[in-house]
Scaffold this active site. Structure first.
Site, PDB file in Angstrom:
ATOM      1  N   ASP A 254     -10.333  -4.049  -5.254  1.00 63.49           N
ATOM      2  CA  ASP A 254      -9.683  -3.089  -4.345  1.00 63.49           C
ATOM      3  C   ASP A 254     -10.428  -1.749  -4.415  1.00 63.49           C
ATOM      4  O   ASP A 254     -10.444  -1.101  -5.467  1.00 63.49           O
ATOM      5  CB  ASP A 254      -8.212  -2.914  -4.769  1.00 63.49           C
ATOM      6  CG  ASP A 254      -7.383  -2.193  -3.725  1.00 63.49           C
ATOM      7  OD1 ASP A 254      -7.932  -1.288  -3.057  1.00 63.49           O
ATOM      8  OD2 ASP A 254      -6.204  -2.533  -3.575  1.00 63.49           O
TER       9      ASP A 254
ATOM     10  N   SER B  41       0.824  -1.200   0.000  1.00 53.83           N
ATOM     11  CA  SER B  41       0.000   0.000   0.000  1.00 53.83           C
ATOM     12  C   SER B  41       0.870   1.266   0.000  1.00 53.83           C
ATOM     13  O   SER B  41       1.620   1.477  -0.939  1.00 53.83           O
ATOM     14  CB  SER B  41      -0.973  -0.079   1.180  1.00 53.83           C
ATOM     15  OG  SER B  41      -1.973   0.896   1.073  1.00 53.83           O
TER      16      SER B  41
ATOM     17  N   HIS C 262      -8.318  -4.617  -0.868  1.00 54.16           N
ATOM     18  CA  HIS C 262      -7.024  -3.970  -0.611  1.00 54.16           C
ATOM     19  C   HIS C 262      -6.119  -4.815   0.284  1.00 54.16           C
ATOM     20  O   HIS C 262      -4.915  -4.584   0.366  1.00 54.16           O
ATOM     21  CB  HIS C 262      -7.259  -2.591   0.016  1.00 54.16           C
ATOM     22  CG  HIS C 262      -6.060  -1.702  -0.043  1.00 54.16           C
ATOM     23  ND1 HIS C 262      -5.504  -1.251  -1.231  1.00 54.16           N
ATOM     24  CD2 HIS C 262      -5.273  -1.170   0.944  1.00 54.16           C
ATOM     25  CE1 HIS C 262      -4.463  -0.487  -0.975  1.00 54.16           C
ATOM     26  NE2 HIS C 262      -4.301  -0.430   0.347  1.00 54.16           N
TER      27      HIS C 262
HETATM   28  C1  MLT Z   1      -1.396   6.079  -0.067  1.00 56.13           C
HETATM   29  O1  MLT Z   1      -1.726   7.133   0.447  1.00 56.13           O
HETATM   30  O2  MLT Z   1      -0.231   5.759  -0.244  1.00 56.13           O
HETATM   31  C2  MLT Z   1      -2.498   5.189  -0.499  1.00 56.13           C
HETATM   32  O3  MLT Z   1      -3.717   5.824  -0.368  1.00 56.13           O
HETATM   33  C3  MLT Z   1      -2.492   3.907   0.213  1.00 56.13           C
HETATM   34  C4  MLT Z   1      -2.582   4.075   1.695  1.00 56.13           C
HETATM   35  O4  MLT Z   1      -3.555   4.601   2.207  1.00 56.13           O
HETATM   36  O5  MLT Z   1      -1.674   3.657   2.378  1.00 56.13           O
END
Ligand code: MLT
Length: 202
Positions: free
Chosen positions: A152, A102, A183
């Protein structure tokens, strides 16, 4: 940066750079590293940015909307940090593979987008396109595994395909692995990424 280093079987062998998701720590991906490449060195880093107390690797303006200036600054900072730690711990800087989930996958992708020799490869679990409208460095010696969920809610399938395509256009060897979930990181993805690593990079 707050981090931990675990020396593997061979100091000069592969080093896994572990990059957690939002709200995580440098402990989170240790079980994944253990599954994927138990003999590798591990450099696991905690993101330097705090979002209401949740560690992240760069700031965002909203969910999925990145603070581009901070993303660039933090990407350089992380790349420099890895350079320095290679001297501190004596691992081979040219043999580093990132494993990110992520937000951690997004900064790993950003390293590939901005720095030619930053990574030998990357396992990106649920990554987004970090930036658009820039030319990527030559990535012909770089291999990338992308794990994605068809459902996702944060990352539409087209965005994952766009990321894969941008990396391929820069010359990278990209494998996509799709599962039906969302996700969340699944065991199947981890198992597939281990197979991928064994095939392409060892
Ligand atoms: C990010 O901000 O990198 C993406 O939205 C994924 C997350 O929330 O970690």
């Amino acid at each position: 940066m707050k981090h931990l280093f675990i020396q593997g079987k061979e100091k000069n062998g592969l080093t896994l750079l572990l990059l957690h998701g939002t709200g995580g720590t440098e402990q989170d991906l240790l079980p994944i590293a253990e599954m994927v490449a138990p003999e590798a060195n591990v450099l696991s880093v905690r993101g330097n940015v705090s979002e209401n107390g949740m560690p992240r690797f760069f700031r965002r303006l909203a969910e999925g909307v990145f603070d581009e200036e901070d993303l660039i600054f933090r990407t350089n900072e992380l790349n420099e940090f890895v350079n320095e730690q290679a001297n501190v711990y004596g691992f081979d800087r040219s043999n580093v593979i990132a494993i990110g989930y992520s937000n951690g996958a997004n900064i790993a992708a950003s390293m590939l987008f901005h720095h030619k020799d930053s990574l030998k490869g990357a396992i990106l679990y649920h990554a987004m396109v970090p930036r658009r409208g820039i030319s990527l460095p030559e990535l012909k010696d770089v291999s990338v595994f992308i794990g994605a969920g068809e459902q996702d809610p944060m990352i539409p399938a087209e965005q994952t395909k766009e990321l894969a395509e941008l990396l391929r256009q820069a010359g990278a060897n990209v494998e996509e692995f799709w599962q039906t979930g969302g996700h969340q990181l699944t065991r199947d993805e981890v198992v597939e990424s281990k197979k991928w690593l064994e095939t392409y990079l060892t």
